[in-house]
Design a protein around this motif. Structure first.
Motif, short mmCIF file in Angstrom:
data_model
loop_
_atom_site.label_atom_id
_atom_site.label_comp_id
_atom_site.label_asym_id
_atom_site.label_seq_id
_atom_site.Cartn_x
_atom_site.Cartn_y
_atom_site.Cartn_z
N TYR A 51 -56.51 46.00 22.26
CA TYR A 51 -56.05 46.99 21.28
C TYR A 51 -57.24 47.61 20.37
O TYR A 51 -57.27 48.70 20.06
CB TYR A 51 -54.98 46.49 20.46
CG TYR A 51 -53.86 46.19 21.10
CD1 TYR A 51 -53.28 47.03 21.92
CD2 TYR A 51 -53.09 45.19 21.02
CE1 TYR A 51 -52.39 46.90 22.98
CE2 TYR A 51 -52.00 44.83 21.60
CZ TYR A 51 -51.38 45.75 22.82
OH TYR A 51 -50.26 45.39 23.40
N ASP A 58 -52.42 48.12 15.16
CA ASP A 58 -51.41 48.44 14.34
C ASP A 58 -52.01 49.03 12.86
O ASP A 58 -53.25 48.64 12.48
CB ASP A 58 -50.48 47.51 13.84
CG ASP A 58 -49.57 46.98 15.04
OD1 ASP A 58 -49.40 47.86 15.82
OD2 ASP A 58 -49.11 45.85 15.31
N ARG A 59 -51.35 49.79 11.99
CA ARG A 59 -51.69 50.35 10.89
C ARG A 59 -52.33 49.15 9.86
O ARG A 59 -53.55 49.77 8.98
CB ARG A 59 -50.50 50.88 10.08
CG ARG A 59 -50.65 51.91 9.40
CD ARG A 59 -49.57 52.43 8.56
NE ARG A 59 -48.73 53.18 9.62
CZ ARG A 59 -48.99 54.63 9.79
NH1 ARG A 59 -49.54 55.28 8.86
NH2 ARG A 59 -48.27 55.43 10.37
N ASN A 60 -52.03 47.98 9.95
CA ASN A 60 -52.66 47.09 8.92
C ASN A 60 -53.86 46.61 9.56
O ASN A 60 -54.46 45.53 8.97
CB ASN A 60 -51.51 46.11 8.51
CG ASN A 60 -51.11 45.30 9.72
OD1 ASN A 60 -51.04 45.67 11.00
ND2 ASN A 60 -50.61 44.24 9.30
N THR B 125 -43.86 58.82 9.07
CA THR B 125 -45.30 59.10 9.91
C THR B 125 -46.35 58.56 8.65
O THR B 125 -47.41 58.46 9.00
CB THR B 125 -45.47 60.45 10.24
OG1 THR B 125 -45.10 61.55 9.39
CG2 THR B 125 -44.88 60.57 11.59
N LEU B 230 -39.23 54.98 11.95
CA LEU B 230 -40.20 54.12 11.85
C LEU B 230 -39.84 52.89 12.97
O LEU B 230 -40.79 52.45 13.65
CB LEU B 230 -39.72 53.40 10.40
CG LEU B 230 -40.46 53.93 9.21
CD1 LEU B 230 -40.12 53.02 7.84
CD2 LEU B 230 -42.21 53.90 9.52
N SER B 231 -38.49 52.70 13.36
CA SER B 231 -38.31 51.86 14.47
C SER B 231 -38.77 52.40 15.74
O SER B 231 -39.43 52.01 16.83
CB SER B 231 -36.71 51.44 14.35
OG SER B 231 -36.22 52.26 15.18
N LEU B 233 -41.10 54.63 16.18
CA LEU B 233 -42.63 54.77 16.35
C LEU B 233 -43.42 53.41 16.60
O LEU B 233 -44.58 53.18 17.03
CB LEU B 233 -43.22 55.02 14.90
CG LEU B 233 -43.04 56.62 14.77
CD1 LEU B 233 -43.63 57.14 13.68
CD2 LEU B 233 -43.94 57.40 15.78
N SER B 234 -42.59 52.21 16.27
CA SER B 234 -43.20 50.93 16.37
C SER B 234 -42.94 50.30 17.64
O SER B 234 -43.11 49.25 17.98
CB SER B 234 -42.69 50.03 15.38
OG SER B 234 -41.50 49.54 15.27
N SER B 235 -42.12 50.97 18.66
CA SER B 235 -41.94 50.70 20.05
C SER B 235 -42.68 50.83 20.99
O SER B 235 -43.63 51.47 20.81
CB SER B 235 -40.55 51.50 20.44
OG SER B 235 -40.79 52.73 20.49
N ASP B 236 -42.51 49.80 22.01
CA ASP B 236 -43.53 49.78 23.16
C ASP B 236 -43.91 51.20 23.61
O ASP B 236 -45.00 51.26 24.14
CB ASP B 236 -43.09 48.93 24.12
CG ASP B 236 -43.23 47.18 23.60
OD1 ASP B 236 -43.52 47.27 22.68
OD2 ASP B 236 -42.84 46.44 24.66
N ARG B 239 -46.41 53.13 22.13
CA ARG B 239 -47.92 52.51 22.51
C ARG B 239 -48.47 52.88 23.75
O ARG B 239 -49.39 53.26 23.72
CB ARG B 239 -47.74 50.81 22.23
CG ARG B 239 -48.87 50.21 22.30
CD ARG B 239 -48.94 48.84 22.48
NE ARG B 239 -48.12 48.30 23.53
CZ ARG B 239 -47.50 47.22 23.46
NH1 ARG B 239 -47.81 46.16 22.75
NH2 ARG B 239 -46.89 46.63 24.67
#
Lengths: 550, 341
Positions: A51, A58-60, B125, B230-231, B233-236, B239
């Motif tokens: 990654y 990820d953001r962090n 975002t 938010l949910s 945007l964090s999904s597979d 990515r």
């Protein structure tokens, strides 16, 4: 010059408890046309490395040091817009859990078109034709019809092909595959890996294959890097790593990988190998299944999950139930543990029919204590608000008839028996590691001294070194307590290590059964042969003289 | 497509028992209310005899089941009876007042969606940024300030202090003439008639009550949009899309936003149905001749026909609304149509 060069890469994540270093100075190179395998257990930083390379942390998370160079471009310092041009066109990535990796509400064809048009590989007029070509390239039959499919309409293997088509649509030079076959059936795994290998060779691409499976890496990669705790511990050809591992950790991983010709104790590090226990198997059947049928009412007519199977488990015997997803092995095990009712058939336990008692009444049946189950997902099968002690104690409190003090005593004994330090008993599931949770699950299942234990892929989610320990624990428990096992698994190597007898299921029917050694060495049914051929075969390990104690 | 059509058919048939149930329940509930319409209708000076006379005239002396049969027969022919307090047929009353409520609610929702959704997306975002904090403040304010309070504050500021808003007395100032009735929505009717002066007058009247309702409905929408984004945007699949180099706009709108829309639409439906029936307070504060204030007035005087008519109209509206939401769902999410087969 190598295509990709990573020098001293460091990645840190900001968490509530401060900064955590996930990757601590990793250096590796990939040449043109080379397939590099990165092997390691969970938490080794292998995925984070990839990654970071794609700048998709990820953001962090952030890169705190090192250099990333791809074909002379410094990936760490180029602008984000340049990076976006490189992603998908130069470097692509495929992921585990392919169904989740695709947008659930967009046609797969359109998702491929998005990528093609983004990188100017197609225009509005020819995008559809190009997308269908991309689907054909990954050998999807009837690509034109599949173009209009949504991910939920496709099987897991098919979804992974679509993900591969998407990744390779713009002819990238480097493909990163992050656990591409985890969660797929073994024959699907082989088909997908063969496809990836073939496409890479055809297009003379390079690849980075990230996996926890040493056998898989050995079969498909030219060179392997072993990672542990964010560092590279060893690097070399697959052959060399397997035959002469230099680092102690590599040695441990190689040992722990189930493979032909190695006994169950051989999975453990050499110094922990005790003699294998004697496991007496009686001729009296403990459990007899006769013409078991289970039919569900599906959306489009009845679904025949189990089509009249019969088999027996002798007292003290360990029987392996093998098959791929949808073969009916999970349905069978949930009927045997009396969580579901069969449509017809008999389940004779010690000569008495269990199927007469409906599943909803079986919890109050005196025989409930005698049949127990160890579940696949050690995390999800615990109440997150119960401590380990509470979880183990619960069946004792309900069925054991013991006083509070006796129960406390018994939980302690059980913890000793499964090798769980007593100090961990007051922890909650999220405070325990995967291996510790597996031990708690086993302790809970054996708390009531069952005669029959159903093990539903108890090691599927564990790292290989932990799997080795848990498998040995199961063998020891069988020797000590004389329990019969029904071991449900898709991993033939693991079944061979743990079982005396193997049953192979497909489409709700038994296609082959027999003593484990016979089925594994001279399989008679074509499907068993196919399953065996699909399992990756790691190169044989040359045992040094010191471990001849086995 | 055939799958979707049959889904629509199934949904509509599901609504029939609901409507029948509503007819029965609304009838029984109004009978269970305290108060006697005959007494109210007879007036303060009536004696026992005239009340009994009126009761017979209204049919209230008949047994309950007989009253119900008469009522059900009338409903089936589209006759909802006459309102005791206004003297008009209930159907006519509803036809006059429902568009007023709908115009107010729809304008308010349009306003709140156009603020809440972009705000929620921006907040998701950029978590922790100024926009995110603004979103949090607005959401808290929207939830904690009751509508009658914000309504009165808005009137005080914009009408009394600044004098920019017209007097809060209904849908149109008395200097304008009501536009010809086409849809009952003054903005639309005035536009059809080409009477832009009236249009502007109606709009001026609408702004304050709509803003009051919008602030109230903004909170759940903005919150849900932010959470759903938010949910998503964090999904597979996000990515995957990023790894394929798709532009941020494409990732955000085609991939994340469309998936995030599903829970937002559900919330929107809930907010809409809730607001339509529950904006009595706003209607009272702004003297808006809507359906909510009509129902409350009818309830106070045990005006059976009007209350039953109101409940029935709302039930039909809810059923229609849910149908629309379900259909929107099937348009966005391909998985829905197949699951209901």
């Amino acid at each position: 010059m190598s295509l990709l060069s990573i020098q001293g890469l460091k990645v840190a994540f900001q968490t509530r408890r401060g900064s955590v270093d996930a990757v601590r100075g990793v250096s590796l190179e990939i040449d043109k046309g080379e397939i590099l395998g990165i092997v390691g257990e969970s938490g080794s930083g292998k995925s984070v490395t990839s990654y970071a390379l794609m700048r998709l942390l990820d953001r962090n998370g952030s890169i705190t040091g090192g250099a990333l160079s791809y074909g002379g471009i410094d990936l760490n310092s180029v602008r984000e817009s340049t990076m976006r041009d490189l992603r998908g066109r130069e470097i692509s990535m495929i992921f585990q859990n392919p169904r989740a990796a695709l947008n659930p509400i967009r046609k797969v064809g359109h998702q491929i078109e998005d990528v093609l048009r983004r990188h100017s590989r197609a225009t509005r007029s020819n995008a559809k034709a190009e997308a269908i070509k991309a689907l054909e390239a990954v050998k999807i039959r009837d690509a034109e019809a599949r173009y209009n499919a949504y991910p939920f309409e496709l099987s897991g293997g098919m979804c992974q092909r679509v993900v591969i088509a998407l990744a390779l649509a713009c002819d990238p030079k480097l493909l990163i595959a992050d656990e591409p076959t985890t969660g797929l059936d073994i024959t699907t795994q082989k088909a997908v890996m063969d496809l990836i290998a073939e496409l890479i060779a055809e297009r003379s691409m390079s690849a980075m294959v990230i996996t926890h499976d040493l056998g898989l890496a050995a079969q498909y990669c030219d060179r392997i890097v072993v990672m542990k705790d964010g560092e590279v511990v060893e690097e070399g050809s697959a052959e060399r790593l397997f035959t002469a591992p230099q680092h102690a950790y590599t040695r441990k991983l190689v040992d722990a990988t189930p493979r032909a010709g190695a006994g169950i104790r051989a999975l453990l590090p050499a110094e922990q190998r005790t003699p294998e226990p004697v496991l007496p198997v009686s001729d009296t059947p403990l459990l007899e299944v006769r013409d078991l049928v289970k039919t569900y009412q599906g959306k489009s007519g009845p679904v025949h999950a189990v089509k009249g199977i019969s088999f027996s488990v002798m007292k003290g015997q360990s029987v392996g139930l093998v098959g791929e997803s949808g073969c009916g092995k999970s349905t069978t095990s949930s009927i045997l543990v009396r969580l579901a009712d069969p449509t017809s058939g008999e389940i004779l336990f010690d000569g008495e029919d269990l199927a007469n008692t409906p599943a909803k009444n079986f919890a109050r049946d005196p025989r409930r204590a005698k049949i127990q189950m160890v579940f696949q997902d050690a995390t999800d099968s615990f109440n997150p608000r119960h401590t380990a002690r509470h979880s183990i104690e619960e069946p004792l409190a309900r069925l054991g008839g013991l006083s509070r003090r006796e129960r406390k005593e018994r939980v302690g004994e059980l913890a000793d028996l499964v090798g769980l330090p007593r100090t961990l008993l007051d922890r909650f599931p999220h405070q325990l590691s995967g291996g510790q949770k597996a031990r708690v699950g086993i302790a809970r299942a054996i708390a009531l001294e069952p005669e029959f234990l159903i093990l539903d892929e108890p090691t599927a989610a564990l790292d290989v070194s932990i799997q080795a320990i848990v498998l040995n624990l199961l063998v020891d428990l069988r020797a000590k307590l004389g329990i019969s096992y029904l071991f449900v698994s898709h991993d033939l190597h693991v079944v061979r290590l743990l079982c005396d007898y193997v049953i192979v299921m497909r489409d709700g029917e038994i296609v082959e059964e027999g003593p484990a050694a016979k089925v594994m060495q001279t399989p008679s049914h074509a499907y068993t042969q196919e399953l065996l051929a699909a399992a990756p075969v790691p190169p044989a390990l040359q045992e040094p003289a010191s471990s001849a104690a086995e | 497509m055939a799958g979707r059509l049959s889904t629509i058919g199934v949904r509509i048939t599901h609504a029939i028992p609901v409507i029948l149930g509503v007819v029965v329940v609304s009838f029984l509930l109004t009978r269970a209310l305290p108060g006697d319409p005959a007494v109210y209708f007879a007036g303060a000076a009536a004696d026992e005899e005239s009340i009994a006379e009126i009761r017979t005239a209204l049919g209230l002396d008949k047994p309950l089941y007989e009253q119900f049969i008469i009522y059900a027969g009338d409903v089936a022919t589209g006759d909802l009876g006459n309102s005791l307090s206004t003297g008009q047929p209930v159907l006519e009353d509803l036809a006059n007042r429902l568009p007023a409520s709908l115009e107010l609610t729809l304008t308010a929702l349009l306003l709140s969606c156009s603020i809440a959704i972009p705000l929620g997306v921006l907040a998701a975002t950029r978590p922790g940024s100024a926009v995110d904090h603004l979103c949090r403040v607005l959401v808290t304010a929207g939830v904690s300030l009751p509508t009658f309070f914000t309504g009165v504050v808005l009137i005080y500021v914009f009408y009394y202090l600044l004098g920019i808003a017209p007097s809060p007395l209904g849908r149109l100032d008395f200097i304008y003439i009501e536009p010809d009735h086409v849809t009952g929505f003054y903005l639309i009717d005035a536009a059809i008639a080409g009477d832009w002066e009236t249009w502007l007058g109606a709009l001026k009247q609408l702004v304050l009550p709509a803003a009051t309702l919008a602030l109230f409905t903004l909170a759940p929408l903005a919150r849900m949009t932010r959470a759903a984004m938010l949910s998503a945007l964090s999904s597979d699949y996000i990515r995957t899309a990023r790894a394929a180099g798709l532009t941020e706009d494409k990732v955000l709108f085609t991939y994340a936003f469309r998936n995030a829309l599903l829970p937002v639409i559900t919330t929107l439906g809930m907010v809409f149905s809730f607001t339509l029936g529950a904006n009595v307070l706003v209607e009272k504060v702004f003297a808006w001749p809507g359906i909510g204030s009509y129902a409350v007035e009818a309830l106070v005087v045990s005006d059976y026909a009007a209350v039953q008519g109101f409940v029935l109209a709302m039930a039909l509206l809810f059923v229609a609304l849910n149908l629309v939401i379900d259909l929107t769902y099937t348009l966005i999410d391909p998985r829905i149509g197949f699951e209901t087969k």
